[in-house]
Design a protein around this motif. Structure first.
Motif, PDB file in Angstrom:
ATOM      1  N   LYS A  44       0.814  -1.260   0.067  1.00 53.56           N
ATOM      2  CA  LYS A  44       0.100  -0.043   0.039  1.00 53.56           C
ATOM      3  C   LYS A  44       0.681   1.373   0.070  1.00 53.56           C
ATOM      4  CE  LYS A  44      -4.034  -2.129   2.396  1.00 53.56           C
ATOM      5  NZ  LYS A  44      -4.833  -2.106   3.645  1.00 53.56           N
ATOM      6  N   ASP A  45       0.182   2.472  -0.361  1.00 49.29           N
ATOM      7  CA  ASP A  45       0.913   3.831  -0.194  1.00 49.29           C
ATOM      8  C   ASP A  45       1.942   3.868  -1.511  1.00 49.29           C
ATOM      9  OD1 ASP A  45      -0.676   4.498   2.033  1.00 49.29           O
ATOM     10  OD2 ASP A  45       0.897   3.293   3.541  1.00 49.29           O
ATOM     11  N   LYS A  46       1.889   2.875  -2.144  1.00 49.29           N
ATOM     12  CA  LYS A  46       2.731   3.077  -3.756  1.00 49.29           C
ATOM     13  C   LYS A  46       1.839   2.910  -4.721  1.00 49.29           C
ATOM     14  CE  LYS A  46       7.172   1.500  -2.042  1.00 49.29           C
ATOM     15  NZ  LYS A  46       8.300   0.706  -2.344  1.00 49.29           N
ATOM     16  N   PRO A  47       2.119   3.820  -5.668  1.00 53.45           N
ATOM     17  CA  PRO A  47       1.489   3.741  -7.311  1.00 53.45           C
ATOM     18  C   PRO A  47       1.996   2.457  -7.857  1.00 53.45           C
ATOM     19  CG  PRO A  47       2.922   5.271  -7.321  1.00 53.45           C
ATOM     20  CD  PRO A  47       2.897   4.816  -5.750  1.00 53.45           C
ATOM     21  N   THR A  48       1.065   1.877  -8.759  1.00 54.91           N
ATOM     22  CA  THR A  48       1.494   0.571  -9.428  1.00 54.91           C
ATOM     23  C   THR A  48       1.401   0.814 -11.078  1.00 54.91           C
ATOM     24  OG1 THR A  48       0.881  -1.134  -8.003  1.00 54.91           O
ATOM     25  CG2 THR A  48       0.843  -1.858 -10.191  1.00 54.91           C
ATOM     26  N   CYS A  49       2.279   0.547 -11.783  1.00 53.32           N
ATOM     27  CA  CYS A  49       2.499   0.791 -13.230  1.00 53.32           C
ATOM     28  C   CYS A  49       2.225  -0.609 -13.866  1.00 53.32           C
ATOM     29  CB  CYS A  49       3.448   1.591 -13.520  1.00 53.32           C
ATOM     30  SG  CYS A  49       3.476   2.106 -15.258  1.00 53.32           S
ATOM     31  N   ILE A  50       1.504  -0.886 -14.927  1.00 52.06           N
ATOM     32  CA  ILE A  50       1.645  -2.133 -15.689  1.00 52.06           C
ATOM     33  C   ILE A  50       2.234  -1.768 -17.163  1.00 52.06           C
ATOM     34  CG2 ILE A  50       0.171  -4.072 -16.643  1.00 52.06           C
ATOM     35  CD1 ILE A  50      -1.865  -3.475 -14.556  1.00 52.06           C
ATOM     36  N   LEU A  51       3.377  -2.339 -17.274  1.00 52.78           N
ATOM     37  CA  LEU A  51       3.984  -2.044 -18.455  1.00 52.78           C
ATOM     38  C   LEU A  51       3.537  -3.298 -19.322  1.00 52.78           C
ATOM     39  CD1 LEU A  51       7.333  -1.005 -17.259  1.00 52.78           C
ATOM     40  CD2 LEU A  51       5.880   0.369 -18.272  1.00 52.78           C
ATOM     41  N   ALA A  52       2.607  -3.023 -20.473  1.00 50.71           N
ATOM     42  CA  ALA A  52       2.053  -4.150 -21.150  1.00 50.71           C
ATOM     43  C   ALA A  52       2.905  -4.022 -22.459  1.00 50.71           C
ATOM     44  CB  ALA A  52       0.486  -3.959 -21.473  1.00 50.71           C
ATOM     45  N   LYS A  53       3.540  -5.089 -22.790  1.00 47.90           N
ATOM     46  CA  LYS A  53       4.351  -5.065 -24.156  1.00 47.90           C
ATOM     47  C   LYS A  53       3.471  -5.530 -25.347  1.00 47.90           C
ATOM     48  CE  LYS A  53       8.611  -6.807 -26.337  1.00 47.90           C
ATOM     49  NZ  LYS A  53       9.800  -7.709 -25.907  1.00 47.90           N
ATOM     50  N   THR A  54       2.939  -4.555 -26.122  1.00 48.31           N
ATOM     51  CA  THR A  54       2.411  -5.204 -27.304  1.00 48.31           C
ATOM     52  C   THR A  54       2.981  -4.806 -28.745  1.00 48.31           C
ATOM     53  OG1 THR A  54       1.302  -2.710 -27.302  1.00 48.31           O
ATOM     54  CG2 THR A  54       0.202  -4.723 -26.089  1.00 48.31           C
ATOM     55  N   PHE A  55       2.394  -5.105 -29.674  1.00 47.87           N
ATOM     56  CA  PHE A  55       3.013  -5.082 -31.062  1.00 47.87           C
ATOM     57  C   PHE A  55       1.629  -4.557 -31.993  1.00 47.87           C
ATOM     58  CE2 PHE A  55       5.783  -8.087 -29.335  1.00 47.87           C
ATOM     59  CZ  PHE A  55       6.988  -7.422 -29.649  1.00 47.87           C
ATOM     60  N   LYS A  56       1.829  -3.333 -32.672  1.00 42.07           N
ATOM     61  CA  LYS A  56       0.968  -3.086 -33.674  1.00 42.07           C
ATOM     62  C   LYS A  56       0.648  -4.178 -34.483  1.00 42.07           C
ATOM     63  CE  LYS A  56       2.760   1.229 -34.049  1.00 42.07           C
ATOM     64  NZ  LYS A  56       2.903   2.512 -34.711  1.00 42.07           N
ATOM     65  N   GLY A  57      -0.595  -4.270 -35.110  1.00 43.18           N
ATOM     66  CA  GLY A  57      -0.787  -5.363 -36.228  1.00 43.18           C
ATOM     67  C   GLY A  57      -0.580  -6.691 -35.561  1.00 43.18           C
ATOM     68  N   LYS A  58      -0.700  -7.201 -34.602  1.00 42.10           N
ATOM     69  CA  LYS A  58      -0.402  -8.431 -33.911  1.00 42.10           C
ATOM     70  C   LYS A  58      -1.027  -9.627 -34.608  1.00 42.10           C
ATOM     71  CE  LYS A  58       1.269 -11.228 -30.693  1.00 42.10           C
ATOM     72  NZ  LYS A  58       2.435 -11.796 -30.757  1.00 42.10           N
ATOM     73  N   GLY A  59      -0.158 -10.725 -34.807  1.00 45.63           N
ATOM     74  CA  GLY A  59      -0.960 -11.665 -35.709  1.00 45.63           C
ATOM     75  C   GLY A  59      -1.036 -11.352 -37.026  1.00 45.63           C
ATOM     76  N   PHE A  60      -0.730 -10.517 -37.958  1.00 42.98           N
ATOM     77  CA  PHE A  60      -1.036 -10.166 -39.238  1.00 42.98           C
ATOM     78  C   PHE A  60       0.296 -10.307 -39.850  1.00 42.98           C
ATOM     79  CE2 PHE A  60      -4.676  -7.886 -37.619  1.00 42.98           C
ATOM     80  CZ  PHE A  60      -5.692  -8.758 -37.805  1.00 42.98           C
ATOM     81  N   PRO A  61       0.720 -11.282 -40.632  1.00 41.12           N
ATOM     82  CA  PRO A  61       1.787 -11.375 -41.622  1.00 41.12           C
ATOM     83  C   PRO A  61       2.020 -10.328 -42.249  1.00 41.12           C
ATOM     84  CG  PRO A  61       0.518 -13.190 -41.812  1.00 41.12           C
ATOM     85  CD  PRO A  61      -0.494 -12.317 -41.148  1.00 41.12           C
ATOM     86  N   GLY A  62       3.386  -9.838 -42.389  1.00 44.76           N
ATOM     87  CA  GLY A  62       3.882  -8.716 -42.929  1.00 44.76           C
ATOM     88  C   GLY A  62       3.718  -7.301 -42.330  1.00 44.76           C
ATOM     89  N   ILE A  63       2.634  -7.323 -41.353  1.00 52.61           N
ATOM     90  CA  ILE A  63       2.184  -5.942 -40.610  1.00 52.61           C
ATOM     91  C   ILE A  63       2.560  -5.932 -39.263  1.00 52.61           C
ATOM     92  CG2 ILE A  63      -0.022  -4.774 -40.061  1.00 52.61           C
ATOM     93  CD1 ILE A  63      -1.330  -5.651 -42.394  1.00 52.61           C
ATOM     94  N   GLU A  64       2.629  -6.961 -38.600  1.00 49.08           N
ATOM     95  CA  GLU A  64       2.801  -6.834 -37.337  1.00 49.08           C
ATOM     96  C   GLU A  64       4.325  -6.386 -37.009  1.00 49.08           C
ATOM     97  OE1 GLU A  64       4.146  -9.948 -33.616  1.00 49.08           O
ATOM     98  OE2 GLU A  64       2.925 -10.481 -34.992  1.00 49.08           O
ATOM     99  N   ASP A  65       4.292  -5.195 -36.056  1.00 50.99           N
ATOM    100  CA  ASP A  65       5.419  -4.584 -35.635  1.00 50.99           C
ATOM    101  C   ASP A  65       6.268  -3.715 -36.754  1.00 50.99           C
ATOM    102  OD1 ASP A  65       6.933  -3.500 -33.622  1.00 50.99           O
ATOM    103  OD2 ASP A  65       8.421  -5.159 -33.842  1.00 50.99           O
ATOM    104  N   GLN A  66       5.470  -3.521 -37.826  1.00 48.36           N
ATOM    105  CA  GLN A  66       6.073  -2.479 -38.916  1.00 48.36           C
ATOM    106  C   GLN A  66       5.647  -1.389 -38.755  1.00 48.36           C
ATOM    107  OE1 GLN A  66       8.390  -4.219 -41.085  1.00 48.36           O
ATOM    108  NE2 GLN A  66       7.943  -5.833 -39.730  1.00 48.36           N
TER     109      GLN A  66
END
Length: 396
Positions: A44-66
């Protein structure tokens, strides 16, 4: 610039005492568990930050993380990508997505009856410097503005030097788009700030807040009208801006004086007025001094305090201008562009037989005593006297 260097982000947050989680932002189960842990398990008495690692276009060939697919339409690849999406969904088994019935509603904000704790109680001529009720946000105007613009049903007032709201214009603009009711108070406006110099002088603030869609811009001229502006702003939907000066000006209004949004005040008038002078706060005081000097030469001028620049009381300004030969002088402690003069000129742009002379700050000012700056940059009583005489001379 750090892209997916999650360890660096995490180290920075921990250096400031945050609890942190680094997770796969595409894993819904992990996200749900992390959100649960963050609210029930951690220290308690501390803030929490969730760092969510994501990629744009996840799951699409030739588009993901481009990078070159950012903000781009699928075009001829649409059918192929929709098929890929359906195939990925089918791997999870039969899907029967149905939205839940909405059971909760967000209560509407009622800002129709907000009142001051007590009515104004000033004496004529009194010079007022006031309150100490605030939350200190330090030199971080974006942080000052954004939280105030978010809470629904909250009527917040943000106050800082008028000049420093320029740092938070993005947050102000997005607040307007989000239909927030936040109110801004810009103090220490204009060259009348004096020795602190041009970096501290708010000379663009009226132009900035006037450009916000649906905004209301107040420019009170004494303690009474400032309190009325605060009350009216609290009860006015949308973005409101109240401009104040660093100079302590005398009280000129009765404590029971009625003020309304979009209604100007005729501060001084006679049946023989030759010119209508429109001014606010510091320059209103200069206009009054100019009127006293001109009276000695047998010239009377009418003085209008607009109170709000947006909306502007066009009818009052026009009717008084017609009674003074169509001659108007605007005087403002602001750059020439986007301030009082432009507002008046724009409001009367289709009127015939109206002549408007604008006195405003024309260049980046120096640092000096307020009175010296007001004189040097052309908005003093002496400058108003010269403008009146010039206008009368040219008109004859």
């Amino acid at each position: 610039m750090l892209q997916h260097e999650m360890d660096v982000y995490e180290a920075r947050l921990k250096a400031f005492g945050w609890n942190t989680y680094v997770v796969d932002g595409h894993d819904v189960e992990v996200l749900c568990k992390t959100l649960h842990d963050a609210t029930t398990v951690h220290v308690k008495d501390k803030p929490t930050c969730i760092l969510a690692k994501t990629f744009k276009g996840k799951g699409f060939p030739g588009i993901e993380d481009q990078i070159n697919w950012h903000g781009k339409v699928m075009g001829t690849r649409a059918d192929e990508l929709i098929k890929t999406l359906k195939d990925n969904m089918s791997k999870q088994g039969p899907i029967n997505l149905r939205p839940q019935t909405i059971t909760a509603t967000v209560p509407k904000s009622d800002i129709s009856n907000i009142r001051l704790a007590e009515p104004p109680n000033y004496e004529m001529g009194q010079q007022v410097a006031h309150p100490k009720r605030f939350i200190e946000c330090y030199i971080a105007e974006q942080n000052l503005v954004w939280p105030s613009a978010v809470p629904p049903g909250t009527v917040a007032f943000c106050s800082t030097f008028a000049a420093f709201f320029t740092r938070a214009f993005d947050q102000i603009r997005m607040g307007a788009i989000s239909q927030t009711n936040v109110n801004f108070v810009g103090s220490h406006a204009g060259i009348s700030l004096g020795f602190d110099g041009s970096s501290q002088m708010g000379l663009e603030d009226l132009a900035m807040f006037g450009s916000i869609p649906g905004s209301t811009v107040f420019y009170p001229s004494d303690a009474v009208s400032c309190e009325r502006a605060v009350k009216l702003a609290a009860n006015t939907p949308g973005i409101c801006y109240i401009r104040t000066s660093s100079l302590i000006v005398p009280v000129i209004n009765r404590n029971d004086e009625l003020f309304q949004v979009g209604k100007a005040k005729v501060v001084r008038r006679s049946d023989s007025d030759k010119v209508t002078v429109i001014s606010c706060c510091v320059t209103l005081l200069e206009a009054t001094r100019a009127a006293d000097k001109l009276t000695l030469d047998g010239i009377n001028i009418r003085i209008i305090d607009p109170f709000t620049l947006k909306p502007l009381d066009r009818d009052t300004i026009l009717s008084n201008a017609k009674e003074t030969g169509g001659r108007i002088i605007t005087v403002e402690d602001h750059y020439e562009w986007g301030g009082l003069g432009e507002a008046v000129a724009g409001a009367l742009s289709e009127e015939r037989d109206i002549c408007i002379k604008r006195l405003a700050v024309q260049e980046v000012p120096h640092s000096s005593k307020p009175a010296e700056l007001i004189e040097k940059y052309g908005i003093s009583a002496n400058c108003i006297v010269k403008a009146v005489n010039c206008m009368l001379f040219k008109s004859t």
